[in-house]
Design a protein around this motif. Structure first.
Motif, short mmCIF file in Angstrom:
data_model
loop_
_atom_site.label_atom_id
_atom_site.label_comp_id
_atom_site.label_asym_id
_atom_site.label_seq_id
_atom_site.Cartn_x
_atom_site.Cartn_y
_atom_site.Cartn_z
N ASP A 180 -10.37 11.09 -29.01
CA ASP A 180 -10.55 11.54 -27.49
C ASP A 180 -9.27 11.59 -26.98
OD1 ASP A 180 -13.14 12.12 -28.02
OD2 ASP A 180 -13.69 9.97 -27.40
N HIS A 181 -8.16 11.22 -27.30
CA HIS A 181 -6.92 11.20 -26.66
C HIS A 181 -5.74 11.88 -27.44
CE1 HIS A 181 -8.96 8.53 -23.89
NE2 HIS A 181 -9.60 8.03 -25.00
N VAL A 182 -6.06 12.89 -28.04
CA VAL A 182 -4.95 13.43 -29.13
C VAL A 182 -4.94 15.04 -28.81
CG1 VAL A 182 -3.67 13.82 -31.46
CG2 VAL A 182 -4.99 11.49 -30.60
N GLY A 183 -3.87 15.84 -28.67
CA GLY A 183 -3.83 17.07 -28.49
C GLY A 183 -2.74 17.67 -29.00
N ILE A 184 -2.39 19.01 -28.99
CA ILE A 184 -1.03 19.63 -29.24
C ILE A 184 -0.47 20.36 -28.30
CG2 ILE A 184 -2.15 20.00 -31.62
CD1 ILE A 184 -2.97 22.95 -30.96
N GLY A 185 0.97 20.08 -28.43
CA GLY A 185 1.76 20.87 -27.28
C GLY A 185 2.97 21.03 -28.34
N SER A 186 3.05 22.32 -28.86
CA SER A 186 3.93 22.78 -29.80
C SER A 186 5.23 22.82 -29.68
CB SER A 186 3.54 24.20 -30.59
OG SER A 186 3.59 25.36 -29.31
N ASP A 187 5.67 23.27 -28.29
CA ASP A 187 7.04 23.65 -28.30
C ASP A 187 7.60 24.86 -29.02
OD1 ASP A 187 9.57 23.23 -26.51
OD2 ASP A 187 10.03 21.35 -27.32
N PHE A 188 6.76 25.74 -29.29
CA PHE A 188 7.24 27.22 -29.83
C PHE A 188 8.05 27.91 -28.80
CE2 PHE A 188 2.99 27.48 -32.29
CZ PHE A 188 3.70 27.00 -33.60
N ASP A 189 9.01 28.58 -29.17
CA ASP A 189 10.04 29.37 -28.48
C ASP A 189 11.00 28.29 -27.66
OD1 ASP A 189 9.51 31.89 -29.03
OD2 ASP A 189 7.89 32.01 -27.81
N GLY A 190 10.87 26.91 -27.97
CA GLY A 190 11.50 26.06 -27.24
C GLY A 190 12.73 25.19 -28.16
N VAL A 191 12.69 25.45 -29.47
CA VAL A 191 13.43 24.44 -30.22
C VAL A 191 14.30 25.27 -31.43
CG1 VAL A 191 12.17 22.48 -30.17
CG2 VAL A 191 11.58 24.16 -31.81
N GLY A 192 14.54 26.49 -30.77
CA GLY A 192 15.46 27.38 -31.89
C GLY A 192 14.99 27.66 -33.17
N GLY A 193 13.81 27.67 -33.31
CA GLY A 193 13.21 27.92 -34.54
C GLY A 193 13.06 26.59 -35.49
N ALA A 194 13.43 25.46 -35.01
CA ALA A 194 13.38 24.47 -35.67
C ALA A 194 12.00 23.79 -36.08
CB ALA A 194 14.56 23.34 -35.44
N ASN A 203 -9.99 17.93 -25.64
CA ASN A 203 -9.57 16.55 -24.81
C ASN A 203 -8.65 17.18 -23.71
OD1 ASN A 203 -10.43 14.77 -26.74
ND2 ASN A 203 -8.86 14.90 -28.02
N LEU A 204 -7.84 17.94 -23.74
CA LEU A 204 -6.98 18.56 -22.67
C LEU A 204 -7.79 19.16 -21.57
CD1 LEU A 204 -5.25 20.98 -21.29
CD2 LEU A 204 -4.13 18.61 -21.52
N LEU A 205 -8.65 19.90 -22.05
CA LEU A 205 -9.55 20.55 -20.98
C LEU A 205 -10.48 19.43 -20.25
CD1 LEU A 205 -11.03 23.67 -23.12
CD2 LEU A 205 -9.48 23.60 -21.09
N ARG A 206 -11.10 18.33 -20.89
CA ARG A 206 -11.41 17.32 -20.15
C ARG A 206 -10.73 16.48 -19.18
NH1 ARG A 206 -11.17 13.63 -24.00
NH2 ARG A 206 -9.64 12.31 -22.86
N VAL A 207 -9.47 16.02 -19.37
CA VAL A 207 -8.41 15.64 -18.55
C VAL A 207 -8.19 16.83 -17.30
CG1 VAL A 207 -6.17 14.78 -18.27
CG2 VAL A 207 -7.48 14.31 -20.29
N TRP A 208 -8.03 17.99 -17.72
CA TRP A 208 -7.72 18.98 -16.62
C TRP A 208 -9.08 18.80 -15.83
CZ3 TRP A 208 -6.16 24.67 -17.96
CH2 TRP A 208 -6.01 25.33 -16.69
N ARG A 209 -10.14 18.93 -16.33
CA ARG A 209 -11.21 19.06 -15.36
C ARG A 209 -11.08 17.44 -14.34
NH1 ARG A 209 -13.94 21.59 -19.80
NH2 ARG A 209 -14.45 19.72 -20.57
N ALA A 210 -11.14 16.52 -15.03
CA ALA A 210 -11.18 15.37 -14.42
C ALA A 210 -10.13 15.21 -13.17
CB ALA A 210 -10.77 14.05 -15.35
#
Length: 400
Positions: free
Chosen positions: A337-351, A386-393
C-alpha cells in the motif's frame, strides 16, 4: 542531452517498440486496464530547451503520446524543474512558469490526446477517449523565493506536489547532495512552507532532501507525504539521495507512498557511488577555480570538468531486475500500500535500465512483478492506486 542521428532514432524506435510488444499479453492487458500514474517525467524542461511535438511520435525523448498509450500510462506528472543556478540568478520563478506554459501548449495543440489533471476526482471523466492526463509537480521549491503567496499562485496553475529542494540547499531545506548542510533539516521558512502546502492541498515531496529534512517534514506535516522519485538506500549504502529503510518506514507509517525511480544512477550501486563521488570532486574543482581567479589566472570551464568526469565514470548498463529488486524490497518493508513509481524519464540523459527505456515500457515492469509473484491487485496499487489515495487524502484535508 545529445540529439541522436536519424538512423539512431529509427533503430531506437524499433528497439523500444520491440521491448514493449515483447511483454506477455497478461502484462500488457493489466497495464492497459490499471490506472498507471508516473510521478516524475522531465518533459517540460526539455520542451523549453528544444520544442518537440509530444502529442505525436517524438523519438528524441522518452515521453510522447503514442508510447504513453502503448505503455498504458494514464497520469504523467510533468516535472517543473529549476536548477540551483536559477535560484542563484533569480530566474527560477520565470523558468517554472515557462515550463507550465509549455505543458499547457502541448495540451492545447492536442486536446483529444492530453488534458490537465488538477484533482484525482477528475480522472475518470478526463481519461475518457484515451487521453493521457498531465499533472504538475514542481522539482525544487526555488520558484517560491521567500514569498508564501507564491504557493497559492502555483497551486492555481495546477502544481500538486513540490520537491522542496534539489541538488543544493535552498531557502526551504537542506539537500541530500549538499556536502555542508545549511539548516540542519528544514529552515524556519521551510516549516511554514510545509504547513501552507498542507492547507492548500499540495503534496509535500521529500525526494532530494537530507535525512534531517525528511524527518522534519514528517514531524510537521499533518497529512501523508510522498517521495516522488527515490530509490532505496538498502542497495546503495551511504547514498543519502536514496531513502533509508527507517525513513521509508516513517513515510509509510504516516500513510504516504514511496515512488521508486528507474534511473541507473539510483538503482545501480556502481552508478550511485559515482554520483555520490561527483559532488566532492566538483566542489574541489570549484575551489581550484576560485584560487585561479584570485591569482588572476584563467579558470577551467565547468563543462570541461563534467565531460572528463563522464568519460572516466561511464554509467554502467543496468537490467530491469535492479528496479524490480527495489520494488520487492520496498513491498516487503512497507507493504504494497505504500509503493509506487516515479521513473525520471527524460531526466537522466537516457541512463535507464534495459526494458525500461521509455513510457512504452511499463508492461515490462508489470511482467517482471507478475513473474516475481506480486498479485495483480498489488500491482494495480503500485502502478497508481497508492499515489491516487494519498493525493485524495491531501486534497480532502485541505478542503476540511
Amino acid at each position: 542531452m545529445r540529439i541522436p542521428s536519424v538512423l539512431a532514432l529509427s533503430l531506437s524506435l524499433i528497439a523500444m517498440a520491440a521491448q514493449a510488444d515483447d511483454a506477455p499479453e497478461a502484462a500488457r492487458a493489466l497495464a492497459q486496464d490499471a490506472i498507471v500514474v508516473d510521478t516524475h517525467i522531465d518533459a517540460p524542461s526539455v520542451l523549453v530547451e528544444r520544442w518537440g511535438d509530444i502529442g505525436r511520435s517524438a523519438p528524441d525523448r522518452e515521453f510522447d503520446y503514442p508510447r504513453a498509450r502503448r505503455g498504458g500510462l494514464d497520469v504523467a506528472f510533468m516535472s517543473i524543474y529549476t536548477a540551483p543556478s536559477a535560484d542563484e540568478d533569480g530566474t527560477a520563478r520565470q523558468r517554472a512558469h515557462a515550463q507550465i506554459d509549455a505543458v499547457e501548449a502541448a495540451v492545447a495543440r492536442h486536446p483529444d490526446r492530453f488534458a490537465m489533471l488538477h484533482s484525482p476526482r477528475d480522472l475518470k471523466h478526463l481519461r475518457s477517449g484515451g487521453r493521457v492526463l498531465l499533472a504538475l509537480g514542481m522539482e525544487n521549491g526555488a520558484p517560491i523565493g521567500e514569498d508564501l503567496e507564491q504557493l497559492t499562485r502555483f497551486h492555481a496553475r495546477g502544481v500538486r506536489y513540490i520537491t522542496l529542494a534539489h541538488s543544493a540547499n535552498n531557502r526551504i531545506s537542506d539537500s541530500s547532495y549538499a556536502l555542508e548542510k545549511r539548516w540542519g533539516g528544514l529552515s524556519p521558512f521551510g516549516e511554514r512552507v510545509v504547513a501552507r502546502m498542507n492547507q492548500l492541498g499540495i503534496m509535500v515531496d521529500v525526494s532530494h532532501l537530507s535525512d534531517d529534512a525528511v524527518s522534519d517534514v514528517l514531524a510537521i506535516s499533518t497529512v501523508p507525504v510522498i517521495a516522488s522519485h527515490s530509490g532505496m538506500r538498502h542497495f546503495t549504502p551511504g547514498f543519502e539521495r536514496n531513502l533509508s529503510d527507517e525513513l521509508a518506514n516513517s513515510i509509510a507509517a504516516k500513510g504516504g507512498v514511496v515512488q521508486l525511480v528507474f534511473g541507473n544512477g539510483f538503482v545501480n550501486p556502481k552508478a550511485a557511488a559515482d554520483m555520490r563521488a561527483y559532488f566532492p570532486a566538483a566542489a574541489a574543482f570549484q575551489s581550484e577555480n576560485a584560487a585561479l581567479a584570485a591569482a588572476g589566472k584563467p579558470q577551467r570551464p565547468q563543462a570541461a570538468f563534467d565531460e572528463a568526469w563522464e568519460l572516466a565514470h561511464p554509467v554502467p548498463e543496468t537490467d530491469i531486475a535492479a528496479v524490480l529488486d527495489q520494488i520487492d524490497h520496498a513491498v516487503r518493508l512497507l507493504g504494497a500500500d505504500h509503493v509506487g513509481i516515479g521513473s525520471d524519464f527524460d531526466g537522466v540523459g537516457g541512463a535507464l535500465p534495459t526494458q525500461l527505456r521509455s513510457v512504452a515500457d511499463y508492461p515490462n515492469l508489470v511482467a517482471g512483478l507478475q513473474a516475481r509473484g506480486h498479485s495483480d491487485a498489488d500491482i494495480r496499487k503500485i502502478l497508481g492506486g497508492n499515489l491516487l489515495r494519498v493525493w485524495r487524502a491531501v486534497e480532502d484535508a485541505a478542503v476540511r
